[in-house]
Scaffold this active site. Structure first.
Site, PDB file in Angstrom:
ATOM      1  N   SER A 149      15.954  -2.057  -2.802  1.00  0.00           N
ATOM      2  CA  SER A 149      16.970  -1.174  -3.526  1.00  0.00           C
ATOM      3  C   SER A 149      16.581  -1.398  -5.250  1.00  0.00           C
ATOM      4  O   SER A 149      16.616  -3.037  -5.499  1.00  0.00           O
ATOM      5  CB  SER A 149      18.334  -1.587  -3.357  1.00  0.00           C
ATOM      6  OG  SER A 149      18.555  -0.989  -1.998  1.00  0.00           O
TER       7      SER A 149
ATOM      8  N   GLU B 279      23.586  -2.052  15.961  1.00  0.00           N
ATOM      9  CA  GLU B 279      22.898  -2.890  17.311  1.00  0.00           C
ATOM     10  C   GLU B 279      22.725  -4.445  16.699  1.00  0.00           C
ATOM     11  O   GLU B 279      23.134  -5.147  17.813  1.00  0.00           O
ATOM     12  CB  GLU B 279      21.522  -2.132  17.505  1.00  0.00           C
ATOM     13  CG  GLU B 279      21.591  -0.854  18.131  1.00  0.00           C
ATOM     14  CD  GLU B 279      21.824   0.031  17.078  1.00  0.00           C
ATOM     15  OE1 GLU B 279      21.590  -0.038  15.664  1.00  0.00           O
ATOM     16  OE2 GLU B 279      22.460   1.187  17.526  1.00  0.00           O
TER      17      GLU B 279
ATOM     18  N   SER C 272      22.107  -3.835  11.086  1.00  0.00           N
ATOM     19  CA  SER C 272      22.277  -2.410  11.570  1.00  0.00           C
ATOM     20  C   SER C 272      23.523  -2.696  12.755  1.00  0.00           C
ATOM     21  O   SER C 272      23.808  -3.833  13.189  1.00  0.00           O
ATOM     22  CB  SER C 272      21.097  -1.808  12.334  1.00  0.00           C
ATOM     23  OG  SER C 272      20.711  -2.825  13.580  1.00  0.00           O
TER      24      SER C 272
ATOM     25  N   GLU D 134      26.268 -12.099   0.184  1.00  0.00           N
ATOM     26  CA  GLU D 134      26.361 -10.583   0.181  1.00  0.00           C
ATOM     27  C   GLU D 134      27.484 -10.144   0.978  1.00  0.00           C
ATOM     28  O   GLU D 134      28.054  -9.025   0.712  1.00  0.00           O
ATOM     29  CB  GLU D 134      25.152 -10.039   0.944  1.00  0.00           C
ATOM     30  CG  GLU D 134      24.893  -8.658   0.998  1.00  0.00           C
ATOM     31  CD  GLU D 134      23.464  -8.093   1.479  1.00  0.00           C
ATOM     32  OE1 GLU D 134      22.668  -8.866   1.861  1.00  0.00           O
ATOM     33  OE2 GLU D 134      23.182  -7.000   1.044  1.00  0.00           O
TER      34      GLU D 134
ATOM     35  N   GLN E  85      16.121  -7.352  -4.057  1.00  0.00           N
ATOM     36  CA  GLN E  85      15.814  -8.235  -2.777  1.00  0.00           C
ATOM     37  C   GLN E  85      14.680  -7.953  -1.935  1.00  0.00           C
ATOM     38  O   GLN E  85      14.732  -6.782  -1.381  1.00  0.00           O
ATOM     39  CB  GLN E  85      17.252  -7.920  -2.133  1.00  0.00           C
ATOM     40  CG  GLN E  85      17.186  -8.655  -0.841  1.00  0.00           C
ATOM     41  CD  GLN E  85      18.333  -8.638  -0.048  1.00  0.00           C
ATOM     42  OE1 GLN E  85      19.021  -7.564  -0.388  1.00  0.00           O
ATOM     43  NE2 GLN E  85      19.068  -9.366   0.706  1.00  0.00           N
ATOM     44  N   GLY E  86      13.738  -8.880  -1.850  1.00  0.00           N
ATOM     45  CA  GLY E  86      12.359  -8.503  -1.094  1.00  0.00           C
ATOM     46  C   GLY E  86      12.449  -9.057   0.181  1.00  0.00           C
ATOM     47  O   GLY E  86      11.604 -10.283   0.314  1.00  0.00           O
ATOM     48  N   TYR E  87      13.228  -8.562   0.925  1.00  0.00           N
ATOM     49  CA  TYR E  87      13.243  -9.016   2.417  1.00  0.00           C
ATOM     50  C   TYR E  87      12.457  -8.379   3.417  1.00  0.00           C
ATOM     51  O   TYR E  87      11.561  -8.597   3.973  1.00  0.00           O
ATOM     52  CB  TYR E  87      14.635  -9.165   2.860  1.00  0.00           C
ATOM     53  CG  TYR E  87      15.577 -10.411   2.592  1.00  0.00           C
ATOM     54  CD1 TYR E  87      15.547 -11.039   1.454  1.00  0.00           C
ATOM     55  CD2 TYR E  87      16.601 -10.752   3.244  1.00  0.00           C
ATOM     56  CE1 TYR E  87      16.048 -11.939   0.865  1.00  0.00           C
ATOM     57  CE2 TYR E  87      17.595 -11.969   2.772  1.00  0.00           C
ATOM     58  CZ  TYR E  87      17.186 -12.503   1.646  1.00  0.00           C
ATOM     59  OH  TYR E  87      17.881 -13.607   1.436  1.00  0.00           O
ATOM     60  N   SER E  88      13.039  -6.828   3.700  1.00  0.00           N
ATOM     61  CA  SER E  88      12.327  -6.182   4.554  1.00  0.00           C
ATOM     62  C   SER E  88      10.973  -5.809   4.209  1.00  0.00           C
ATOM     63  O   SER E  88      10.726  -5.547   2.845  1.00  0.00           O
ATOM     64  CB  SER E  88      13.227  -4.782   4.808  1.00  0.00           C
ATOM     65  OG  SER E  88      14.522  -5.149   4.877  1.00  0.00           O
TER      66      SER E  88
HETATM   67  C1  LIG Z   1      20.405   1.958   1.719  1.00  0.00           C
HETATM   68  C2  LIG Z   1      19.209   0.916   2.079  1.00  0.00           C
HETATM   69  C3  LIG Z   1      19.211  -0.242   1.326  1.00  0.00           C
HETATM   70  C4  LIG Z   1      18.291  -1.201   1.400  1.00  0.00           C
HETATM   71  N1  LIG Z   1      18.215  -2.080   0.722  1.00  0.00           N
HETATM   72  C5  LIG Z   1      17.337  -3.129   0.790  1.00  0.00           C
HETATM   73  C6  LIG Z   1      16.868  -4.143  -0.075  1.00  0.00           C
HETATM   74  O1  LIG Z   1      17.254  -3.963  -1.284  1.00  0.00           O
HETATM   75  N2  LIG Z   1      16.117  -5.093   0.316  1.00  0.00           N
HETATM   76  C7  LIG Z   1      15.629  -5.213   1.703  1.00  0.00           C
HETATM   77  O2  LIG Z   1      14.992  -6.229   1.877  1.00  0.00           O
HETATM   78  N3  LIG Z   1      15.895  -4.350   2.473  1.00  0.00           N
HETATM   79  C8  LIG Z   1      16.663  -3.253   2.188  1.00  0.00           C
HETATM   80  N4  LIG Z   1      17.070  -2.208   3.084  1.00  0.00           N
HETATM   81  C9  LIG Z   1      16.465  -2.536   4.714  1.00  0.00           C
HETATM   82  C10 LIG Z   1      17.515  -2.850   5.499  1.00  0.00           C
HETATM   83  O3  LIG Z   1      17.789  -4.360   5.473  1.00  0.00           O
HETATM   84  C11 LIG Z   1      16.928  -2.554   6.890  1.00  0.00           C
HETATM   85  O4  LIG Z   1      16.672  -0.885   6.993  1.00  0.00           O
HETATM   86  C12 LIG Z   1      17.462  -2.856   8.262  1.00  0.00           C
HETATM   87  O5  LIG Z   1      17.310  -4.326   8.232  1.00  0.00           O
HETATM   88  C13 LIG Z   1      16.877  -2.371   9.499  1.00  0.00           C
HETATM   89  O6  LIG Z   1      15.611  -2.646   9.605  1.00  0.00           O
HETATM   90  P1  LIG Z   1      14.330  -1.464   9.707  1.00  0.00           P
HETATM   91  O7  LIG Z   1      14.812  -0.138   8.608  1.00  0.00           O
HETATM   92  O8  LIG Z   1      13.171  -1.938   9.816  1.00  0.00           O
HETATM   93  O9  LIG Z   1      14.825  -0.895  11.382  1.00  0.00           O
HETATM   94  P2  LIG Z   1      14.347  -1.525  12.620  1.00  0.00           P
HETATM   95  O10 LIG Z   1      14.667  -2.934  12.572  1.00  0.00           O
HETATM   96  O11 LIG Z   1      13.034  -0.890  12.863  1.00  0.00           O
HETATM   97  O12 LIG Z   1      15.323  -0.786  13.748  1.00  0.00           O
HETATM   98  C14 LIG Z   1      15.244   0.310  14.128  1.00  0.00           C
HETATM   99  C15 LIG Z   1      16.177   0.776  15.027  1.00  0.00           C
HETATM  100  O13 LIG Z   1      16.252  -0.295  16.227  1.00  0.00           O
HETATM  101  C16 LIG Z   1      17.261  -0.939  16.441  1.00  0.00           C
HETATM  102  N5  LIG Z   1      17.177  -2.210  16.751  1.00  0.00           N
HETATM  103  C17 LIG Z   1      16.011  -3.198  16.204  1.00  0.00           C
HETATM  104  N6  LIG Z   1      15.885  -4.367  16.674  1.00  0.00           N
HETATM  105  C18 LIG Z   1      17.027  -4.248  17.613  1.00  0.00           C
HETATM  106  C19 LIG Z   1      17.198  -5.294  18.948  1.00  0.00           C
HETATM  107  N7  LIG Z   1      16.683  -6.526  18.957  1.00  0.00           N
HETATM  108  N8  LIG Z   1      18.127  -4.920  19.785  1.00  0.00           N
HETATM  109  C20 LIG Z   1      18.779  -3.654  19.679  1.00  0.00           C
HETATM  110  N9  LIG Z   1      18.402  -2.558  18.893  1.00  0.00           N
HETATM  111  C21 LIG Z   1      17.656  -2.806  18.057  1.00  0.00           C
HETATM  112  C22 LIG Z   1      18.128  -0.975  15.034  1.00  0.00           C
HETATM  113  O14 LIG Z   1      19.297  -0.994  15.189  1.00  0.00           O
HETATM  114  C23 LIG Z   1      17.754   0.501  14.714  1.00  0.00           C
HETATM  115  O15 LIG Z   1      18.657   1.181  15.194  1.00  0.00           O
HETATM  116  C24 LIG Z   1      17.863  -1.165   2.746  1.00  0.00           C
HETATM  117  C25 LIG Z   1      17.995  -0.245   3.788  1.00  0.00           C
HETATM  118  C26 LIG Z   1      18.962   0.945   3.531  1.00  0.00           C
HETATM  119  C27 LIG Z   1      19.162   2.049   4.543  1.00  0.00           C
END
Ligand SMILES: Cc1cc2nc3c(=O)[nH]c(=O)nc-3n(C[C@H](O)[C@H](O)[C@H](O)COP(=O)(O)OP(=O)(O)OC[C@H]3O[C@@H](n4cnc5c(N)ncnc54)[C@H](O)[C@@H]3O)c2cc1C
Length: 394
Positions: free
Chosen positions: A169, A375, A373, A252, A134-137
């Site tokens: 992942s 939040e 997350s 999902e 899944q290429g989202y993040s």
């Molecule tokens: C084990 C694991 C597997 C994953 N697998 C995939 C995958 O296969 N494909 C994929 O695309 N992604 C994947 N992800 C990514 C996951 O979707 C992101 O980690 C998640 O969406 C959070 O984005 P970020 O890591 O950029 O954190 P950020 O968005 O930078 O957030 C950092 C912190 O700020 C807080 N925050 C951010 N915005 C707000 C707001 N507006 N209000 C309040 N608080 C806020 C968050 O809650 C967090 O605590 C995976 C992540 C993990 C941990």
């Protein structure tokens, strides 16, 4: 009739007996050794053998249960899917290798794909000949997914894709990736995105593993440097990628989460046994936390069963945000409780590396992050259900 602990209909009870019987008859020989293997933090464990098990399940018609029969699925009802996941977890069968293809992309293609895309990809998802990621993040687009900056443009009958994905992942094992990319130059936010199907096996795609707290590498950075895919491999209309991407997120958060909770119950049962064995169960604070964990898991199960129909409709609603908040916190707390019960022993590893409790403790730190997350889930509930003012956005 709703599923769960109420009286099951006769057909559902027969279906449960059939699943239970099949698992008992087939989780034998070499497959028996795979019980409980795999899963978050342990995806590398016996991956090839678990693929064989998945293929065995597939050949017997026990994969893609909810897909319609005309697409190679079993056309199972929601309650049958719940029953399958419950029995599967109860049998401690190995963690499935094909979650992304079977639970995420397959249903997305069935709902939004062209018949050519369905004919081309669904059979190979079912037989596990092609695995997906899944290429989202991206580094600047996690919680704020609409900030995606990976770009794609059409040239000479092909999409050319450039940008970086992160936390992808199982990208190191996948043959294909579903990528959210910006296809309208200069567009912002949800607009101008497309949902592309991109082959991973090409020189312009580089996968770099990221090491996790557990020491294993299940997710990756993925770099697209003018990578290519065919013009026809866009799901939905060009520019309509946000709607398709949200559809995938809806799938999902569907039925599979109930199977996950049966797995949680097994972990809790094992922790209760550990507490009894080590004497920790005599500590009133430990007893209190174990009891709370039991009660809260019952609450989560009741919530998910009550809201399953709206979740399986394919659009993530606030019910799934409530469920995500509840289970992520519950599971993370369980990891912490496991360390409390292990005591000082929990701080050391032997030459085999982490044990199951240490791995649980470390990996569950991720539960409150992935899939949206804590939040972000609270923001969704605040704005959509409670009608609180929208938070300031840039
Ligand atoms: C084990 C694991 C597997 C994953 N697998 C995939 C995958 O296969 N494909 C994929 O695309 N992604 C994947 N992800 C990514 C996951 O979707 C992101 O980690 C998640 O969406 C959070 O984005 P970020 O890591 O950029 O954190 P950020 O968005 O930078 O957030 C950092 C912190 O700020 C807080 N925050 C951010 N915005 C707000 C707001 N507006 N209000 C309040 N608080 C806020 C968050 O809650 C967090 O605590 C995976 C992540 C993990 C941990």
């Amino acid at each position: 009739m709703s599923v769960g602990q109420q009286q099951e209909s006769r057909t559902d009870a027969e279906f449960r007996a059939e699943v239970r019987g099949w698992l008992a008859d087939n989780l034998v020989g070499d497959f028996a050794a795979l019980r409980g293997l795999g899963g978050p933090g342990s995806e590398h464990v016996a991956f090839a053998e678990r693929m064989e098990w998945d293929k065995h399940l597939s050949a017997a018609g026990w994969t893609c249960l909810g897909w319609p029969t005309e697409h190679g699925g079993r056309g199972a009802t929601t309650s049958q899917q719940v029953i399958f996941h419950e029995e599967y977890a109860r049998a401690n069968a190995p963690h499935r290798a094909n979650h992304m293809g079977e639970e995420l992309l397959g249903p997305t293609l069935i709902a939004f794909g062209t018949s050519e895309q369905q004919d081309r990809f669904l059979p190979k998802i079912k037989t596990l000949d092609e695995l997906w990621c899944q290429g989202y993040s991206e580094p600047g687009a996690g919680s704020d997914l609409a900030a995606v900056s990976t770009s794609a443009h059409l040239e000479d009958g092909q999409w050319h894709i450039t940008g970086q994905k992160v936390w992808t992942s199982l990208a190191h094992l996948a043959q294909w990736c579903f990528v959210v990319a910006r296809t309208e130059p200069g567009s912002k936010g949800h607009k101008g995105l497309s949902y592309l199907l991109v082959p991973m096996d090409q020189p312009r795609v580089e996968v770099r593993p990221i090491q996790q707290l557990t020491g294993t590498s299940e997710f990756n950075e993925v770099f697209f440097d003018d990578a290519r895919t065919e013009a026809s491999l866009v799901v939905g209309e060009v520019g309509d990628g946000w709607r398709i991407a949200m559809g995938t997120l809806g799938f999902e958060r569907g039925v599979a989460t109930l199977g996950q909770q049966v797995g949680f119950r097994r972990e809790l049962d094992a922790l209760v046994e550990l507490a009894k064995r080590t004497g920790a169960a005599s500590d009133p604070l430990v007893r209190d936390r174990l009891t709370r964990a039991y009660v809260n898991l019952e609450v989560i199960r009741a919530h998910v069963l009550r809201t399953l129909d709206s979740v399986t409709a394919g659009v993530p609603g606030t019910e799934s945000s409530v469920a995500k908040l509840l289970w992520a916190r519950w599971h993370r707390d369980l990891g912490e409780l496991a360390m409390q019960i292990r005591g000082a022993d929990g701080l050391v590893t032997d030459h085999d590396g982490l044990d199951e409790w240490q791995r649980l403790f470390l990996f569950t730190r991720a539960d409150t992050i992935y899939g949206g997350s804590d939040e972000i889930q609270r923001n969704i509930i605040a704005e959509r259900t409670l009608g609180l003012p929208r938070e300031a956005r840039p």
